[in-house]
Structure formats: structure tokens, C-alpha cells
Design a protein around this motif. Structure first.
Motif, PDB file in Angstrom:
ATOM      1  N   LEU A  12      49.787  34.984 100.406  1.00  0.00           N
ATOM      2  CA  LEU A  12      49.100  35.167  99.119  1.00  0.00           C
ATOM      3  C   LEU A  12      47.905  36.117  99.210  1.00  0.00           C
ATOM      4  CD1 LEU A  12      49.109  31.445  97.918  1.00  0.00           C
ATOM      5  CD2 LEU A  12      50.743  33.273  97.339  1.00  0.00           C
ATOM      6  N   ARG A  13      47.517  36.470 100.433  1.00  0.00           N
ATOM      7  CA  ARG A  13      46.344  37.347 100.545  1.00  0.00           C
ATOM      8  C   ARG A  13      46.657  38.712  99.930  1.00  0.00           C
ATOM      9  NH1 ARG A  13      42.878  39.297 105.933  1.00  0.00           N
ATOM     10  NH2 ARG A  13      41.158  40.144 104.709  1.00  0.00           N
ATOM     11  N   VAL A  14      45.743  39.179  99.065  1.00  0.00           N
ATOM     12  CA  VAL A  14      45.954  40.440  98.344  1.00  0.00           C
ATOM     13  C   VAL A  14      44.846  41.418  98.715  1.00  0.00           C
ATOM     14  CG1 VAL A  14      46.049  41.499  96.054  1.00  0.00           C
ATOM     15  CG2 VAL A  14      47.056  39.239  96.415  1.00  0.00           C
ATOM     16  N   TYR A  15      45.228  42.663  98.921  1.00  0.00           N
ATOM     17  CA  TYR A  15      44.239  43.705  99.234  1.00  0.00           C
ATOM     18  C   TYR A  15      43.499  44.124  97.971  1.00  0.00           C
ATOM     19  CZ  TYR A  15      42.399  48.377  99.999  1.00  0.00           C
ATOM     20  OH  TYR A  15      41.574  49.474 100.038  1.00  0.00           O
ATOM     21  N   ALA A  16      42.188  44.225  98.079  1.00  0.00           N
ATOM     22  CA  ALA A  16      41.385  44.791  96.991  1.00  0.00           C
ATOM     23  C   ALA A  16      40.356  45.709  97.631  1.00  0.00           C
ATOM     24  CB  ALA A  16      40.696  43.688  96.198  1.00  0.00           C
ATOM     25  N   PRO A  17      40.259  46.959  97.178  1.00  0.00           N
ATOM     26  CA  PRO A  17      39.268  47.854  97.769  1.00  0.00           C
ATOM     27  C   PRO A  17      37.861  47.332  97.518  1.00  0.00           C
ATOM     28  CG  PRO A  17      40.360  48.902  95.902  1.00  0.00           C
ATOM     29  CD  PRO A  17      41.021  47.584  96.102  1.00  0.00           C
ATOM     30  N   PRO A  18      36.945  47.543  98.446  1.00  0.00           N
ATOM     31  CA  PRO A  18      35.591  47.022  98.265  1.00  0.00           C
ATOM     32  C   PRO A  18      34.882  47.692  97.093  1.00  0.00           C
ATOM     33  CG  PRO A  18      35.711  48.412 100.229  1.00  0.00           C
ATOM     34  CD  PRO A  18      37.100  48.274  99.711  1.00  0.00           C
TER      35      PRO A  18
END
Ligand code: FEO
Length: 174
Positions: free
Chosen positions: A161-167
Motif C-alpha cells: 500500500l505504500r505510495v510514492y509522493a514527491p516531497p
């Protein structure tokens, strides 16, 4: 404030460490993919993307403050792991190493009264605390599971479930 020669050098070293982190986590992603643990692989895929962001935040900072990028060699990461538990133990140890590096950069910036660099680095202090905490939590769960297949699959589903989001950070372009 323009970047000093010392901070420029230290930030270029940090860029190397962040890219090495990306490389290490890609190696861990491969380990899990080969085990068909796609959720664990996803966890390290996202982690590797974040490390590249960290490297590029330092990259952009050096350029924005009038410094010069001097890229360094990236070492070969470890490619063989004994167990998922070992992977998380190693990744947590690696993040502790990176945290010490960030703290040392803060000391250098403070010694030079470089408040601009000091402020830039504060984001990384928070990020390191979150990264260590996340890895420690997975490590604790792996200790509970003790290699049990069903437990590993449950954890695999959670990590999928971990999703990438740019900082959200001023040093990341647009
Ligand atoms: Fe960029 Fe995981 O430290």
C-alpha cells in the motif's frame, strides 16, 4: 548566502550517499521481487525513489547557492541477503548512518553560521526520524512473524500500500 567551499564539498558527498541509498534500496527491491514478495519490493521501490529526490534536493541547493556539482563514484551495494529480517536490519542501520551524516552537516553549517544551509537541512532531520521509525516498525513486525509464511504474506499486503509522493519542498523543482 553563497555556499562555502567546505559546505559545497560536504553536500557533494551527501549527494553520493543519497544516490548510494537509492542503489542499495533497488538491490533490496530486487531481492524481494525474486522472492515474489511484491509488497516488500514496492516498499523499497518507493524508498529508492525518495532517495533520488533527496540527492536532487542537495543537487539543486548546491546550484542555487552558486556552488559546483562534483559527482562521485557510487559503490557497489550488497546484493545477497539472508532473510527479510536481515534486509530491514541493514536498511535501518544504513538510515542511522545517513542520520549521523545529516547531523554532522548541521554542525558544519552552524559552525559557519550558514543559516540558509542550516534551515535547508532541518527538513532532512525530520525525514530521517520518519524513515528510521518506519523501518523500525517493519523490523519489529518481522521479528514477531519469525519467518512464518502467512505472517510474511500479511505484511507483504500491508507494504504493497505504500505510495510514492514527491516531497513538498522548495528545493524540488516544480
Ligand atoms: Fe535519504 Fe533515507 O535518507
Amino acid at each position: 548566502m553563497s555556499i562555502s567551499t567546505n559546505i559545497e564539498e560536504r553536500f557533494n558527498e551527501q549527494i553520493q550517499k543519497e544516490f548510494f541509498s537509492e542503489y542499495l534500496y533497488i538491490s533490496m527491491e530486487a531481492y524481494f521481487k525474486q522472492m515474489s514478495l511484491d509488497g516488500f519490493a514496492n516498499y523499497f521501490h518507493v524508498q529508492a525513489l525518495e532517495e533520488r529526490d533527496h540527492a536532487m534536493m542537495f543537487f539543486n541547493y548546491v546550484i542555487d547557492t552558486g556552488g559546483k556539482i562534483q559527482l562521485r563514484q557510487i559503490d557497489k551495494p550488497k546484493n545477497d541477503f539472508a532473510s527479510p529480517l536481515e534486509v530491514f536490519q541493514l536498511s535501518l542501520d544504513h538510515e542511522k548512518f545517513v542520520t549521523r551524516s545529516i547531523h554532522s552537516l548541521v554542525s558544519a553549517a552552524q559552525d559557519e553560521k550558514d543559516y540558509t544551509a542550516n534551515t535547508f537541512l532541518q527538513w532532512f532531520i525530520t525525514e530521517q526520524r520518519e524513515e528510521e521509525s518506519n523501518m523500525d516498525r517493519v523490523l519489529n513486525k518481522l521479528k514477531l512473524v519469525e519467518g512464518d509464511g502467512r505472517g510474511l504474506l500479511l505484511l507483504d499486503a500491508e507494504l504493497a500500500l505504500r505510495v510514492y509522493a514527491p516531497p513538498a519542498n522548495a528545493n524540488m523543482p516544480g
